[in-house]
Scaffold this active site. Structure first.
Site: not given
Ligand code: FUB
Length: 350
Positions: A43, A249
């Site tokens: 991320d 997301e």
């Molecule tokens: O790293 C945990 C979660 O996985 C993140 O918040 C999302 O965007 C995905 O990458």
């Protein structure tokens, strides 16, 4: 075990993708190398501060938490900050910048963070589940881009869900973008209160990411979160059933030649794609993918300009051989066409 011969009955989507990717990992030829190899990172939110590239990633860890579609296996508990003097150059690890033990309101799962600078102070924004299991976004403040950061006593009032991304506009206004489905709980906030899962039907508009302006002191919202419209080129909303294009997301905002580019992950179809608009609030018109699927279930990115060139920061699971919760950050050059569209990045040969 090949993808075709796998028995997927009773497995979560994450388990299916992990088994598939462990099988595929050896044959994938990545175009870019992991930036960090002594720990797992994911991320990556990149910014240029003081003429250096700073990266604020999640710190993935080995865990015995079960792998499920709520993401319990993403059990992260601290953040390290990394810097590079030049693109693809030596990466410096500035050590632990914030640990969950120093965040009173957080119970577990310190997921994808971001950072911003204002008037010589640095702000680390991060999501975590509170002690009641509900995700909110918090902020920690420091005097250096490297940290350490001191967390505020509570999460930021009015925030929920995950994946904060903070954008500084040319007029020095700052906006925070948030939201993630499934384990990220965005589908539980349809009424403005935390409730049961509420997914729209496939032919209804998809669940929208959220945005709000930050207050002058950077540690509060200046206004309630509002929904961001992502539209098709004919002006109709992208629908919930349009899994190849709908928001899941990992929001990011950048501005190029006066246009606002809102980019994001589509989750279970594993695309990073983007939409453009004339305001940081949107609406944004869907344009296309930026990054094709990587090794691993999740895909998450940021975009930053350094000395006149643009770069995409992303992750895959090359180092762990396809373990979906053990990721490594990477970077790639990002190029625009003359009409402002972004050239597709394919992270593997073939
Ligand atoms: O790293 C945990 C979660 O996985 C993140 O918040 C999302 O965007 C995905 O990458």
């Amino acid at each position: 075990m090949s993808e075709e011969t796998m028995n997927t009955e009773g497995l979560s989507d994450a388990e299916i993708v992990t088994a598939r990717d462990i099988a595929r990992a050896a044959s994938m030829q990545p175009k870019n190398s992991p930036l960090v190899t002594h720990m797992y990172t994911a991320d990556p939110s990149a910014h240029v501060f003081n003429d250096k590239i700073y990266i604020y990633p999640s710190h993935d860890i080995v865990t015995d938490m079960p792998m499920n579609d709520d993401g319990d296996h993403f059990a992260m508990r601290d953040y390290h900050v990394f810097s590079l003097d030049r693109p693809f150059g030596k990466v410096n690890d500035h050590g632990c910048a914030l640990d969950i033990d120093d965040v009173k309101w957080a119970g577990k799962q310190m997921w994808a963070p971001d950072a911003a600078e204002k008037d010589g102070k640095y702000y680390l924004y991060f999501p975590a589940r509170g002690h009641d299991g509900v995700f909110h976004v918090g902020v920690a403040v420091g005097d250096s881009p490297e940290g350490p950061f001191v967390a505020e006593e509570t999460g930021i009032k009015g925030t929920y869900s995950i994946d904060p991304a903070v954008f500084q506009d040319d007029n020095n206004e700052y906006y925070i973008y948030i939201g993630g489905l499934w384990g990220g709980q965005l589908q539980r906030w349809s009424t403005g209160e935390f409730g049961e899962d509420a997914y729209p039907a496939d032919d209804e508009p998809a669940i929208a990411p959220r945005v709000a302006k930050l207050s002058d002191n950077m540690v509060a919202l200046a206004e309630p979160l509002r929904e961001i419209e992502i539209l098709d080129k004919d002006g109709t909303p992208i629908l919930a059933g349009d899994l190849e294009r709908r928001y899941f997301e990992g929001p990011w905002m950048h501005k190029h030649n006066g246009t606002y580019y809102f980019s994001y992950s589509t989750g279970e179809t594993h695309n990073i794609c983007y939409a453009t608009g004339d305001s940081p609030y949107g609406p944004f018109t869907y344009q296309g993918p930026i990054l094709t699927p990587v090794l691993g279930w999740t895909t998450h990115h940021s975009i930053a300009e350094f000395k006149g060139k643009w770069y995409l920061f992303y992750h895959d699971c090359q180092l762990s051989g396809g373990e979906t919760h053990l990721r490594n950050i990477k970077m790639a050059e990002l190029n625009y066409n003359a009409d402002g569209t972004i050239q597709l990045i394919e992270p593997y040969y073939n």
